[in-house]
Design a protein around this motif. Sequence first.
Motif, PDB file in Angstrom:
ATOM      1  N   ALA A 135       0.890  -1.169   0.000  1.00  0.00           N
ATOM      2  CA  ALA A 135       0.000   0.000   0.000  1.00  0.00           C
ATOM      3  C   ALA A 135       0.925   1.215   0.000  1.00  0.00           C
ATOM      4  O   ALA A 135       2.009   1.157   0.569  1.00  0.00           O
ATOM      5  CB  ALA A 135      -0.894  -0.008   1.236  1.00  0.00           C
ATOM      6  N   HIS A 136       0.494   2.305  -0.632  1.00  0.00           N
ATOM      7  CA  HIS A 136       1.447   3.422  -0.746  1.00  0.00           C
ATOM      8  C   HIS A 136       1.372   4.386   0.429  1.00  0.00           C
ATOM      9  O   HIS A 136       0.295   4.685   0.948  1.00  0.00           O
ATOM     10  CB  HIS A 136       1.332   4.144  -2.098  1.00  0.00           C
ATOM     11  CG  HIS A 136       0.062   4.889  -2.356  1.00  0.00           C
ATOM     12  ND1 HIS A 136      -0.126   6.189  -1.949  1.00  0.00           N
ATOM     13  CD2 HIS A 136      -1.069   4.541  -3.007  1.00  0.00           C
ATOM     14  CE1 HIS A 136      -1.329   6.606  -2.337  1.00  0.00           C
ATOM     15  NE2 HIS A 136      -1.919   5.621  -2.984  1.00  0.00           N
ATOM     16  N   LEU A 137       2.562   4.856   0.834  1.00  0.00           N
ATOM     17  CA  LEU A 137       2.693   5.738   2.000  1.00  0.00           C
ATOM     18  C   LEU A 137       2.388   7.191   1.657  1.00  0.00           C
ATOM     19  O   LEU A 137       1.915   7.956   2.506  1.00  0.00           O
ATOM     20  CB  LEU A 137       4.131   5.660   2.537  1.00  0.00           C
ATOM     21  CG  LEU A 137       4.567   4.322   3.150  1.00  0.00           C
ATOM     22  CD1 LEU A 137       6.090   4.219   3.140  1.00  0.00           C
ATOM     23  CD2 LEU A 137       4.029   4.177   4.570  1.00  0.00           C
ATOM     24  N   ALA A 188      -8.637   7.843   2.931  1.00  0.00           N
ATOM     25  CA  ALA A 188      -8.846   6.621   2.144  1.00  0.00           C
ATOM     26  C   ALA A 188      -7.598   6.295   1.326  1.00  0.00           C
ATOM     27  O   ALA A 188      -7.132   5.155   1.305  1.00  0.00           O
ATOM     28  CB  ALA A 188     -10.051   6.790   1.217  1.00  0.00           C
ATOM     29  N   ASP A 189      -7.057   7.289   0.650  1.00  0.00           N
ATOM     30  CA  ASP A 189      -5.970   7.132  -0.317  1.00  0.00           C
ATOM     31  C   ASP A 189      -4.660   7.635   0.267  1.00  0.00           C
ATOM     32  O   ASP A 189      -4.363   8.807   0.163  1.00  0.00           O
ATOM     33  CB  ASP A 189      -6.354   7.905  -1.588  1.00  0.00           C
ATOM     34  CG  ASP A 189      -5.371   7.726  -2.715  1.00  0.00           C
ATOM     35  OD1 ASP A 189      -4.464   6.890  -2.578  1.00  0.00           O
ATOM     36  OD2 ASP A 189      -5.490   8.443  -3.715  1.00  0.00           O
ATOM     37  N   ASP A 190      -3.844   6.841   0.985  1.00  0.00           N
ATOM     38  CA  ASP A 190      -4.045   5.433   1.032  1.00  0.00           C
ATOM     39  C   ASP A 190      -3.935   4.903   2.468  1.00  0.00           C
ATOM     40  O   ASP A 190      -3.451   3.802   2.706  1.00  0.00           O
ATOM     41  CB  ASP A 190      -3.034   4.746   0.109  1.00  0.00           C
ATOM     42  CG  ASP A 190      -3.381   3.275  -0.109  1.00  0.00           C
ATOM     43  OD1 ASP A 190      -4.544   2.925   0.114  1.00  0.00           O
ATOM     44  OD2 ASP A 190      -2.490   2.497  -0.470  1.00  0.00           O
ATOM     45  N   SER A 191      -4.395   5.728   3.448  1.00  0.00           N
ATOM     46  CA  SER A 191      -4.385   5.239   4.838  1.00  0.00           C
ATOM     47  C   SER A 191      -5.191   3.953   4.963  1.00  0.00           C
ATOM     48  O   SER A 191      -4.849   3.061   5.738  1.00  0.00           O
ATOM     49  CB  SER A 191      -4.967   6.288   5.793  1.00  0.00           C
ATOM     50  OG  SER A 191      -4.267   7.497   5.674  1.00  0.00           O
ATOM     51  N   GLY A 214       6.140   7.075  -3.273  1.00  0.00           N
ATOM     52  CA  GLY A 214       6.162   7.555  -4.659  1.00  0.00           C
ATOM     53  C   GLY A 214       5.104   7.058  -5.611  1.00  0.00           C
ATOM     54  O   GLY A 214       5.382   6.891  -6.799  1.00  0.00           O
ATOM     55  N   GLU A 215       3.879   6.813  -5.137  1.00  0.00           N
ATOM     56  CA  GLU A 215       2.832   6.382  -6.085  1.00  0.00           C
ATOM     57  C   GLU A 215       2.203   7.574  -6.783  1.00  0.00           C
ATOM     58  O   GLU A 215       1.839   7.507  -7.951  1.00  0.00           O
ATOM     59  CB  GLU A 215       1.752   5.590  -5.336  1.00  0.00           C
ATOM     60  CG  GLU A 215       0.798   4.820  -6.256  1.00  0.00           C
ATOM     61  CD  GLU A 215      -0.446   5.604  -6.683  1.00  0.00           C
ATOM     62  OE1 GLU A 215      -1.109   5.170  -7.634  1.00  0.00           O
ATOM     63  OE2 GLU A 215      -0.736   6.654  -6.078  1.00  0.00           O
ATOM     64  N   GLU A 216       2.045   8.678  -6.044  1.00  0.00           N
ATOM     65  CA  GLU A 216       1.266   9.805  -6.550  1.00  0.00           C
ATOM     66  C   GLU A 216       2.099  10.749  -7.418  1.00  0.00           C
ATOM     67  O   GLU A 216       3.289  10.945  -7.180  1.00  0.00           O
ATOM     68  CB  GLU A 216       0.695  10.617  -5.367  1.00  0.00           C
ATOM     69  CG  GLU A 216      -0.178   9.813  -4.406  1.00  0.00           C
ATOM     70  CD  GLU A 216      -1.573   9.533  -4.952  1.00  0.00           C
ATOM     71  OE1 GLU A 216      -1.844   9.825  -6.129  1.00  0.00           O
ATOM     72  OE2 GLU A 216      -2.397   9.010  -4.178  1.00  0.00           O
ATOM     73  N   GLY A 217       1.426  11.364  -8.389  1.00  0.00           N
ATOM     74  CA  GLY A 217       1.951  12.488  -9.172  1.00  0.00           C
ATOM     75  C   GLY A 217       3.389  12.326  -9.614  1.00  0.00           C
ATOM     76  O   GLY A 217       3.756  11.329 -10.223  1.00  0.00           O
ATOM     77  N   ILE A 220      -2.876  -2.469  -2.563  1.00  0.00           N
ATOM     78  CA  ILE A 220      -4.132  -2.121  -1.887  1.00  0.00           C
ATOM     79  C   ILE A 220      -4.226  -0.604  -1.897  1.00  0.00           C
ATOM     80  O   ILE A 220      -3.408   0.072  -1.277  1.00  0.00           O
ATOM     81  CB  ILE A 220      -4.163  -2.633  -0.430  1.00  0.00           C
ATOM     82  CG1 ILE A 220      -3.667  -4.088  -0.348  1.00  0.00           C
ATOM     83  CG2 ILE A 220      -5.575  -2.512   0.138  1.00  0.00           C
ATOM     84  CD1 ILE A 220      -3.577  -4.620   1.078  1.00  0.00           C
ATOM     85  N   ASP A 221      -5.189  -0.074  -2.636  1.00  0.00           N
ATOM     86  CA  ASP A 221      -5.242   1.373  -2.816  1.00  0.00           C
ATOM     87  C   ASP A 221      -6.666   1.885  -2.609  1.00  0.00           C
ATOM     88  O   ASP A 221      -7.588   1.487  -3.315  1.00  0.00           O
ATOM     89  CB  ASP A 221      -4.726   1.735  -4.216  1.00  0.00           C
ATOM     90  CG  ASP A 221      -4.271   3.183  -4.290  1.00  0.00           C
ATOM     91  OD1 ASP A 221      -4.692   3.984  -3.437  1.00  0.00           O
ATOM     92  OD2 ASP A 221      -3.491   3.518  -5.202  1.00  0.00           O
ATOM     93  N   SER A 222      -6.814   2.742  -1.621  1.00  0.00           N
ATOM     94  CA  SER A 222      -8.096   3.392  -1.315  1.00  0.00           C
ATOM     95  C   SER A 222      -9.160   2.382  -0.881  1.00  0.00           C
ATOM     96  O   SER A 222      -8.821   1.331  -0.348  1.00  0.00           O
ATOM     97  CB  SER A 222      -8.562   4.253  -2.495  1.00  0.00           C
ATOM     98  OG  SER A 222      -7.533   5.150  -2.862  1.00  0.00           O
ATOM     99  N   ALA A 223     -10.448   2.704  -1.134  1.00  0.00           N
ATOM    100  CA  ALA A 223     -11.541   1.904  -0.572  1.00  0.00           C
ATOM    101  C   ALA A 223     -12.125   0.941  -1.614  1.00  0.00           C
ATOM    102  O   ALA A 223     -11.696   0.900  -2.749  1.00  0.00           O
ATOM    103  CB  ALA A 223     -12.623   2.831  -0.037  1.00  0.00           C
TER     104      ALA A 223
HETATM  105 ZN   LIG Z   1      -3.688   5.831  -4.112  1.00  0.00          ZN
END
Ligand SMILES: [Zn+2]
Length: 438
Positions: free
Chosen positions: A121-123, A148-151, A182-185, A208-211
Amino acid sequence: MKELFLVSCGLICLLLACSFAQAQTFYDVTPAVKEVYGRLASQESVRKGLDFIKGDHENTVTEQKQICAIPAPPFKEQVRAEDFQKRLAGLGLSDVQMDKEGNVFGLRPGTGKGPKLLVAAHLDTVFPEGTDVSVKEKDGKLYAPGIADDSRGLAALLAIIRAFNTSQIKTTGDIIFCGNVGEEGLGDLRGVKALFRDIKDIDGFISIDSAGAEKITYLATGSHRYEITYKGPGGHSFLAFGRPSAIHAMGRAIGKIADLTTPKEPKTTFTVGVVGGGTSVNSIAAEARMQVDMRSNHMKELLDLEARLIEIVKRAADEETARWGGDRITVQMKLVGDRPAGVQSNDSPLVQAIWASTQVIGQRPVLDEPSSTDSNLPISLGIPAITVGGGGKDDNNHSPNEWFDPTDAYLGPQRIFLTILGAVGVDGVSEPLLPRRK
Ligand SMILES: [Zn+2]
């Protein structure tokens, strides 16, 4: 008469059967996968793991809120990463470590000879430093940027490890559990890029990403993004008239980019998203900048579009130079985003496993549209990979109004727990569905 009646009955039945078959876009798992899930679902230890996850619901949501409250802006995930590393170590994984990129992960070894599955899951969040990430509750929903994204993904991952500990299931394959950066942007998948570069024997990947607990992302939209800068001599708009303009050159380019055509299938898109430059209204522009985004669901079409766009960008500089015949306009292109595209068959082992798992928990699986997630990288390498939700509902992701509804959210980790079991195999119960690559 009787015969005619029978014939027409037969025809009507045939027509009905045909229209029924047409109405269903049919997807199902193979008999072998069905059998594996039949056996897994009847195991006492598996039941124990699933029950644990349900009973752990409140605790999982509490942990999700704690994780969310630790800011993790792009490239500044370290504090959250250190906290997550402690949580992984506290759950008894072996070799818990942080790599040079900032990913944190640990191993749950199998009995040997099985595949190696990476579950991550991304930090990082999209939110800059200073964003208020405290969690507010209203009408049963949780509100916070990143809740949610991504707690949710990170908390679901921890719940799954606890379910393994409680059920004491012996898997055949190894599982690496990971919080990645480093998943986002502009993070540009740097976390998973490092993981697949450094760990050579990963056979499958679950992000595992978001809901959510029904959708399955298994196709990867690739993107290439450029920052493009035109430069020229500049000068007074009246006194230096006759010199080429950086803005005029860029305008030539944008005009041609706007006329590009791309295929509908595979969906391939482009846009000039940001422009800037110039000094004043009465100056010939010495500099002009733009940011361009190109996307496609297939790598070939993405590269084809990119080649045409690069040609246009260079030609525009030459045309502006030639228009005035003196000073030169130069152009620089910097690649600021590189996410590979990729496809895999929808009967890939992980798609089959999560489809069956979704049915076991009583939900309706849905094969989702292609998108851009951490799975892009393994999919582009030909490694089976899926991105799925961590349970519950969410909306307004990437905005300050992001919310998470925890109702029945335990279904998310339950579904992934089952998927992992099918993929890596359970000692004495089922062979791994996920093949080893070498
Ligand atoms: Zn995400």
